[in-house]
Design a protein around this motif. Structure first.
Motif, mmCIF file in Angstrom:
data_model
loop_
_atom_site.group_PDB
_atom_site.id
_atom_site.type_symbol
_atom_site.label_atom_id
_atom_site.label_comp_id
_atom_site.label_asym_id
_atom_site.label_seq_id
_atom_site.Cartn_x
_atom_site.Cartn_y
_atom_site.Cartn_z
ATOM 1 N N PRO A 60 0.143 -0.848 -0.199
ATOM 2 C CA PRO A 60 0.199 -0.204 -0.122
ATOM 3 C C PRO A 60 0.981 1.015 -0.180
ATOM 4 C CG PRO A 60 -0.497 -1.044 2.192
ATOM 5 C CD PRO A 60 0.023 -2.090 1.232
ATOM 6 N N PHE A 61 2.146 1.460 0.368
ATOM 7 C CA PHE A 61 3.039 2.390 0.382
ATOM 8 C C PHE A 61 3.894 1.863 -0.921
ATOM 9 C CE2 PHE A 61 1.109 1.460 4.785
ATOM 10 C CZ PHE A 61 -0.111 3.623 4.458
ATOM 11 N N GLY A 62 3.956 1.156 -0.769
ATOM 12 C CA GLY A 62 4.881 0.948 -2.181
ATOM 13 C C GLY A 62 4.708 1.576 -3.895
ATOM 14 N N MET A 63 4.371 -0.368 -4.274
ATOM 15 C CA MET A 63 3.359 -0.294 -5.617
ATOM 16 C C MET A 63 2.186 0.704 -6.062
ATOM 17 S SD MET A 63 3.563 -3.207 -8.793
ATOM 18 C CE MET A 63 3.413 -2.582 -10.262
ATOM 19 N N ALA A 64 1.713 0.610 -4.887
ATOM 20 C CA ALA A 64 0.725 1.257 -5.925
ATOM 21 C C ALA A 64 0.763 2.741 -4.618
ATOM 22 C CB ALA A 64 -0.321 0.719 -4.063
ATOM 23 N N GLN A 65 1.666 3.235 -4.598
ATOM 24 C CA GLN A 65 1.724 4.527 -4.915
ATOM 25 C C GLN A 65 2.684 5.219 -5.667
ATOM 26 O OE1 GLN A 65 0.361 7.079 -2.807
ATOM 27 N NE2 GLN A 65 -0.258 5.461 -1.031
ATOM 28 N N THR A 66 4.208 4.603 -6.369
ATOM 29 C CA THR A 66 4.586 4.701 -7.110
ATOM 30 C C THR A 66 4.288 3.953 -8.684
ATOM 31 O OG1 THR A 66 6.691 3.111 -6.564
ATOM 32 C CG2 THR A 66 6.635 5.560 -5.368
ATOM 33 N N GLY A 67 3.929 2.376 -8.490
ATOM 34 C CA GLY A 67 3.689 1.790 -9.925
ATOM 35 C C GLY A 67 5.097 1.292 -10.079
#
Length: 237
Positions: A60-67
């Motif tokens: 949730p704070f990794g790829m969910a933010q940066t793609g």
């Protein structure tokens, strides 16, 4: 087929699926964070690779933010070299807003993985000349409380079509990247890779410890443990 084409097909396939409670919100960063994800693929996804690392699904704070897989904001921006405008999911959970590269929350798994890559290899060119990182499943699943729900916890009727789409995409990505080895980041990713890639008997497969803070072992020095596992798999460091 290029990674961009494969990923667009995967996006269409998973966005056509439906999920029932306890899942209430589903994020697909291949959609709302496509600018960043496509930059990542275009910049670093040129084969052949020595090995491909495979994760489970976005944090949730990794790829969910940066793609970007394991996408800790600061390391994606400053080490991987990807930054772009990120939009919002169609239905956004009030407890899990997407803030893109303005997100100040740390993705511990991503900080550990990309922090290790930076420390060991120095430059992204040195790392990506040998390796690439993808997630098996591109979707984030959340319950009403905001709790993360991993793909393996979905009921079979939802899990099986999801796995079929992800298996197909993983096989095509591996064909495009032509690695000697596929390395699961965690046991789930290795299991799914083995299931998806059974028709490629010459491909070596294994796994390393997942860098999640939920793992007591990972909290006792993940990078050293992971490096020992990579050496055991035949990866020269």
């Amino acid at each position: 087929m290029s990674l961009l084409e494969i990923t667009k097909r995967l996006r269409r396939d998973v966005d056509a699926l439906t999920f029932a409670p306890p899942v209430t919100h589903v994020y697909d960063p291949l959609d709302y964070a496509w600018r960043a994800h496509s930059l990542y693929l275009e910049r670093w996804g040129n084969g052949p690779k020595e090995a491909v690392f495979v994760g489970m699904n976005p944090g949730p704070f990794g790829m969910a933010q940066t793609g970007v897989p394991f996408g800790e904001v600061s390391l994606v921006r400053d080490f991987v070299g990807v930054t772009a405008r990120v939009d919002h999911p169609k239905r956004e959970h009030p407890k899990r807003p997407v803030e893109g590269f303005a997100c100040t929350r740390s993705e511990v798994s991503g900080a550990r993985f990309w922090g290790w890559a930076k420390e060991r290899f120095g430059t992204p060119e040195a790392f990506f000349s040998r390796f690439f990182v993808i997630n098996y499943c591109p979707l984030v699943f959340m319950e009403e409380s905001g709790k993360n729900r991993t793909p393996d916890k979905l009921p079979a009727a939802e899990r099986e079509p999801l796995y079929a789409a992800c298996d197909r995409a993983l096989g095509k990505m591996v064909d495009a990247l032509a690695p000697q080895q596929v390395i699961g980041i965690g046991a789930f990713a290795e299991q799914r890779a083995r299931a998806a890639l059974t028709e490629r008997p010459s491909l070596r497969m294994g796994s390393i410890l997942h860098p999640s803070p939920a793992s007591p072992l990972a909290n006792r020095g993940w990078s050293k443990l992971a490096e020992a596992q990579l050496v055991a798999l035949g990866i020269a460091l």
